[in-house]
Write a protein that holds these residues in place. Structure first.
Motif, PDB file in Angstrom:
ATOM      1  N   LYS A   6      69.968 -34.577  37.771  1.00 52.76           N
ATOM      2  CA  LYS A   6      69.153 -34.444  39.113  1.00 52.76           C
ATOM      3  C   LYS A   6      68.077 -34.007  39.408  1.00 52.76           C
ATOM      4  N   ILE A   7      67.793 -35.029  40.204  1.00 52.31           N
ATOM      5  CA  ILE A   7      65.621 -34.838  40.551  1.00 52.31           C
ATOM      6  C   ILE A   7      65.856 -34.348  42.691  1.00 52.31           C
ATOM      7  N   ARG A   8      65.471 -33.227  42.908  1.00 54.39           N
ATOM      8  CA  ARG A   8      64.684 -32.938  43.804  1.00 54.39           C
ATOM      9  C   ARG A   8      63.235 -32.789  44.110  1.00 54.39           C
ATOM     10  N   ASP A   9      62.793 -33.608  45.142  1.00 56.09           N
ATOM     11  CA  ASP A   9      61.763 -33.004  45.300  1.00 56.09           C
ATOM     12  C   ASP A   9      60.182 -33.560  44.594  1.00 56.09           C
ATOM     13  N   PHE A  10      60.391 -34.468  43.758  1.00 54.42           N
ATOM     14  CA  PHE A  10      59.643 -35.479  42.943  1.00 54.42           C
ATOM     15  C   PHE A  10      58.798 -36.755  43.545  1.00 54.42           C
ATOM     16  N   ALA A  11      57.986 -36.853  43.843  1.00 54.38           N
ATOM     17  CA  ALA A  11      57.405 -37.334  44.723  1.00 54.38           C
ATOM     18  C   ALA A  11      58.254 -38.367  45.317  1.00 54.38           C
ATOM     19  N   LEU A  12      58.110 -39.819  44.897  1.00 57.33           N
ATOM     20  CA  LEU A  12      59.097 -40.209  46.520  1.00 57.33           C
ATOM     21  C   LEU A  12      60.784 -40.186  46.303  1.00 57.33           C
ATOM     22  N   LEU A  13      60.887 -39.259  45.299  1.00 49.97           N
ATOM     23  CA  LEU A  13      62.446 -38.578  44.591  1.00 49.97           C
ATOM     24  C   LEU A  13      63.150 -37.678  45.710  1.00 49.97           C
ATOM     25  N   GLU A  14      63.614 -37.442  46.667  1.00 53.76           N
ATOM     26  CA  GLU A  14      63.426 -36.568  47.449  1.00 53.76           C
ATOM     27  C   GLU A  14      65.069 -36.364  47.387  1.00 53.76           C
ATOM     28  N   SER A  15      65.956 -36.324  46.358  1.00 55.60           N
ATOM     29  CA  SER A  15      67.056 -35.921  45.989  1.00 55.60           C
ATOM     30  C   SER A  15      67.916 -36.996  45.576  1.00 55.60           C
ATOM     31  N   VAL A  16      68.200 -37.107  44.514  1.00 52.54           N
ATOM     32  CA  VAL A  16      68.429 -38.084  43.056  1.00 52.54           C
ATOM     33  C   VAL A  16      69.503 -37.422  42.357  1.00 52.54           C
ATOM     34  N   ASP A  17      70.916 -37.973  42.268  1.00 56.25           N
ATOM     35  CA  ASP A  17      71.473 -37.669  41.489  1.00 56.25           C
ATOM     36  C   ASP A  17      72.376 -38.793  40.340  1.00 56.25           C
ATOM     37  N   LEU A  18      71.956 -38.871  39.312  1.00 57.33           N
ATOM     38  CA  LEU A  18      73.074 -39.869  38.641  1.00 57.33           C
ATOM     39  C   LEU A  18      73.993 -39.437  37.614  1.00 57.33           C
ATOM     40  N   GLY A  47      59.983 -31.374  28.325  1.00 55.37           N
ATOM     41  CA  GLY A  47      58.969 -31.489  27.544  1.00 55.37           C
ATOM     42  C   GLY A  47      57.049 -31.975  27.749  1.00 55.37           C
ATOM     43  N   GLY A  48      56.824 -33.542  28.269  1.00 53.29           N
ATOM     44  CA  GLY A  48      56.093 -34.178  28.421  1.00 53.29           C
ATOM     45  C   GLY A  48      55.148 -33.520  29.722  1.00 53.29           C
ATOM     46  N   ARG A  49      53.750 -34.050  29.438  1.00 54.09           N
ATOM     47  CA  ARG A  49      52.692 -33.469  31.249  1.00 54.09           C
ATOM     48  C   ARG A  49      54.182 -33.368  32.347  1.00 54.09           C
ATOM     49  N   CYS A  50      53.201 -32.652  33.278  1.00 57.13           N
ATOM     50  CA  CYS A  50      53.647 -32.677  34.933  1.00 57.13           C
ATOM     51  C   CYS A  50      52.055 -31.997  35.487  1.00 57.13           C
ATOM     52  N   SER A  51      52.721 -32.682  36.300  1.00 56.26           N
ATOM     53  CA  SER A  51      51.439 -32.553  37.599  1.00 56.26           C
ATOM     54  C   SER A  51      52.020 -31.568  39.049  1.00 56.26           C
ATOM     55  N   THR A  52      51.541 -31.253  39.249  1.00 50.61           N
ATOM     56  CA  THR A  52      51.992 -30.456  40.458  1.00 50.61           C
ATOM     57  C   THR A  52      51.636 -32.251  41.786  1.00 50.61           C
ATOM     58  N   ALA A  53      50.702 -32.743  41.467  1.00 51.54           N
ATOM     59  CA  ALA A  53      50.314 -33.966  42.189  1.00 51.54           C
ATOM     60  C   ALA A  53      52.072 -34.572  42.938  1.00 51.54           C
ATOM     61  N   ASN A  54      52.371 -34.232  41.449  1.00 54.04           N
ATOM     62  CA  ASN A  54      54.193 -35.178  41.548  1.00 54.04           C
ATOM     63  C   ASN A  54      55.388 -33.712  42.804  1.00 54.04           C
ATOM     64  N   ILE A  55      54.678 -32.407  43.087  1.00 52.24           N
ATOM     65  CA  ILE A  55      55.157 -32.365  44.347  1.00 52.24           C
ATOM     66  C   ILE A  55      55.585 -33.006  45.310  1.00 52.24           C
ATOM     67  N   ARG A  56      56.593 -32.791  46.366  1.00 50.36           N
ATOM     68  CA  ARG A  56      56.255 -34.382  47.126  1.00 50.36           C
ATOM     69  C   ARG A  56      56.043 -32.830  48.723  1.00 50.36           C
ATOM     70  N   THR A  57      55.369 -33.844  48.974  1.00 41.31           N
ATOM     71  CA  THR A  57      54.369 -34.148  50.253  1.00 41.31           C
ATOM     72  C   THR A  57      55.321 -32.280  50.983  1.00 41.31           C
ATOM     73  N   GLY A  58      54.691 -31.388  51.171  1.00 36.70           N
ATOM     74  CA  GLY A  58      55.670 -30.772  52.745  1.00 36.70           C
ATOM     75  C   GLY A  58      55.927 -29.289  51.528  1.00 36.70           C
ATOM     76  N   LYS A  59      56.785 -29.878  50.313  1.00 33.18           N
ATOM     77  CA  LYS A  59      57.402 -29.651  49.702  1.00 33.18           C
ATOM     78  C   LYS A  59      57.006 -28.105  48.483  1.00 33.18           C
ATOM     79  N   GLU A  60      57.105 -27.195  47.963  1.00 33.24           N
ATOM     80  CA  GLU A  60      56.253 -25.727  47.442  1.00 33.24           C
ATOM     81  C   GLU A  60      57.019 -25.959  45.679  1.00 33.24           C
ATOM     82  N   LYS A  61      58.064 -27.254  45.819  1.00 26.77           N
ATOM     83  CA  LYS A  61      58.088 -27.388  43.779  1.00 26.77           C
ATOM     84  C   LYS A  61      59.078 -28.884  43.791  1.00 26.77           C
ATOM     85  N   TYR A  62      58.876 -28.949  42.991  1.00 25.03           N
ATOM     86  CA  TYR A  62      59.962 -30.362  42.162  1.00 25.03           C
ATOM     87  C   TYR A  62      60.810 -29.382  41.049  1.00 25.03           C
TER      88      TYR A  62
END
Length: 569
Positions: A6-18, A47-62
């Motif tokens: 489940k992915i929420r607000d990660f860059a272009l991925l607004e809401s993804v469930d696989l 445990g890989g690298r993470c960056s606040t740049a990946n937070i979708r614009t306008g959102k507080e978190k991914y």
């Protein structure tokens, strides 16, 4: 394996469930559609690298979440148990949230965890090979595992590990003994000095009170003598002393009493005074004769009192406490007395364990070097099958010299760990004529993925427990027979591992059990990427697009249908 993502607000991925199944799952789509973002999310969850740049614009978190089936992951289960994490059944949920202020919130099951926990868990269940992460192949410990599994050295390596633990056990025992021995020597020296210091003074109970009394007497002796002498002088010793002139006084009183009989009582009183003065003289004479005054004795008494006072400052507030301390220190001497033979036994065990460890470590190192040539040749053949004809993988083994090393060879000391003496580095060149350089420095994401596939193919049935393989750009630059050969290898690997793979090659996409297409669209001025699972008919059209582009002719559709039916194997 991963059963749900489940992915929420990660860059272009607004809401993804696989939802994923075992075997091979592929991701396809136009360039720039966001395929690699899916893998970036998975890498971050492990445990890989993470960056606040990946937070979708306008959102507080991914927010990322995966459900992992641990049924065939004993190493991961053991790690989670050791770290105190609990879960129900065979599945574990891991969650990761990253906020705009850079703070991450991680959970494993219902418990808070750290990124380090995710990284250690990821090492045990997944190999991530994507554009932004290389979590497995580039780690030297895993490179050594590939060589050891190829040469069937797991049993010998386990013996080295056990021998190292045994050696460190006896080494620790010997070090502790030597430390205790050093402490014992220091403490014994201190005790012996203190005992000697007390015994040299030899204090006795009641002694101090007696000395203080004597000191007071001796300190006043000189003044007493002066006063006694003055009294005696005035009373009897001087020419005009009282007792010397007193008889003439009595004679005069006698004359008076004869002339005046009424004064006879006065004469008697004077006679009594005379007798009393003579008696006082005798008493004072006796006191003077009994008086003993010696400056030397006073000095001795005061010196002795100073010695006792010094002992009291160090060992107790009274002579009794000092004597109790003396008894305790004599008993403590026995406690700190260590038999030298005990060290001889420990050193013998230490020396035996070191000899055994060296022999096993040398044996393991020789076996690895004997296997190098055939290992490199097998890998090179596999790389050629994967479309990397000029590629070469070279294995460099060396011993790390260390002044604190535990193994000595030719007057040099070398570092040794649970894997033995050898430090490993994979060197790689992608083309003929290029000098091999460290794989971690020169290989691209696609090259790394193919190297990993080549290594896994070489190991074959000696693969580790089923893991999650995440591959990006593995087919970069391939086509025709090379792409078909790669598809065949991946399909075989997927029998024992869950493989998630981004591909641009129709041969690989056709052999997958699961197929997701990544697309993006614009809504209200915002771009959104999404992943959709493809049905059989949809897969044919996607394969046709991969073969012929947007022109979906009947010939292209037939070719796509043939691929799906043949499964490229």
């Amino acid at each position: 394996m991963i059963t749900h993502l489940k992915i929420r607000d990660f860059a272009l991925l607004e809401s993804v469930d696989l939802d994923f199944s075992s075997g091979l799952t592929v991701f396809t789509g136009e360039s720039g559609s966001g395929k690699s973002l899916i893998f970036d999310c998975i890498a971050s969850l492990f445990g890989g690298r993470c960056s606040t740049a990946n937070i979708r614009t306008g959102k507080e978190k991914y927010s990322l979440q995966a459900i992992i089936n641990l049924k065939e992951q004993p190493s991961a289960r053991d790690y989670l148990t050791e770290q105190g994490f609990s879960w129900d059944g065979e599945e574990m949920i891991i969650t990761k949230e990253l906020y705009k202020d850079g703070k991450a919130r991680v959970k494993i099951g219902d418990s808070l965890a750290s990124t380090t926990h995710l990284r250690e868990l990821g090492k045990r269940i997944a190999e991530v090979h994507c554009q932004n992460e290389q979590l497995f192949l580039l780690e030297k410990s895993h490179q050594l595992e590939f060589l050891d599994r190829f040469a069937h050295l797991e049993s010998l390596k386990a013996k080295v590990k056990l021998s190292l633990h045994n050696f460190r056990h006896w080494k620790g025992k010997l070090q502790n003994f030597d430390e205790t021995l050093a402490q014992s020597k220091t403490r014994l020296e201190a005790l012996q000095f203190e005992i000697s210091e007390i015994e040299s003074v030899s204090p006795k109970e009641g002694e101090e009170e007696s000395l203080l009394q004597e000191e007071r007497f001796l300190a006043n002796g000189e003044k007493l003598a002066e006063n006694y002498r003055h009294i005696l002088d005035e009373l009897a010793e001087k020419e005009s002393s009282i007792l010397k002139v007193f008889p003439s006084l009595l004679h005069s009183i006698e004359k008076i009493s004869q002339l005046v009989p009424e004064k006879i009582p006065l004469r008697e009183e004077w006679e009594e005074v005379y007798d009393r003065l003579r008696s006082l003289k005798a008493t004072i004479r006796e006191d003077e004769e009994e008086l003993f005054f010696s400056p030397d004795r006073l000095d001795m008494v005061q010196t002795r009192l100073q010695e006792l006072s010094r002992l009291k400052r160090k060992y107790g507030s009274s002579i009794q406490e000092i004597l109790e301390q003396l008894d305790q220190k004599r008993m403590e001497v026995d406690k700190w007395t260590i038999e030298a033979g005990d060290r001889d036994f420990l050193y013998q065990k230490f020396d035996q364990s070191l000899s055994e460890l060296k022999e096993l470590a040398f044996q393991l190192s020789r076996a690895r070097r004997n296997a190098l040539s055939s290992f490199e040749e097998e890998v090179q053949r596999e790389l050629a099958d994967l479309g990397m004809d000029g590629a070469k993988l070279q294995v460099v083994l060396r011993w790390e010299e260390n002044p604190e090393g535990e193994v000595e060879e030719n007057t040099k000391l070398y570092y040794l760990n649970e894997s033995g003496l050898d430090q490993i580095e994979f060197y790689f060149s992608a083309n003929v004529g290029e000098k091999p350089r460290p794989l971690r420095k020169v290989a691209s994401g696609g090259e790394l993925s193919r190297v990993m596939l080549g290594l896994r193919s070489v190991l074959g049935k000696f693969s580790p427990a089923p893991q999650i393989l995440i591959l990006d750009e593995v087919d970069s630059g391939l086509g025709g027979e090379a792409a078909t050969a790669l598809a065949t290898k991946i399909k075989k690997l997927a029998k024992n591992s869950q493989i998630l793979l981004i591909t641009h090659t129709q041969q690989i996409a056709a052999v997958a059990e699961g197929h997701f297409c990544i697309e993006k669209f614009t809504e209200n001025g915002r771009t959104i990427a999404f992943a959709k699972p493809l049905s059989y008919e949809q897969r044919k059209r996607e394969l046709a697009r991969m073969i012929g582009g947007k022109q979906l002719t009947q010939g292209v559709l037939k070719a796509a249908t043939d691929l799906l039916q043949k499964k490229a194997v």
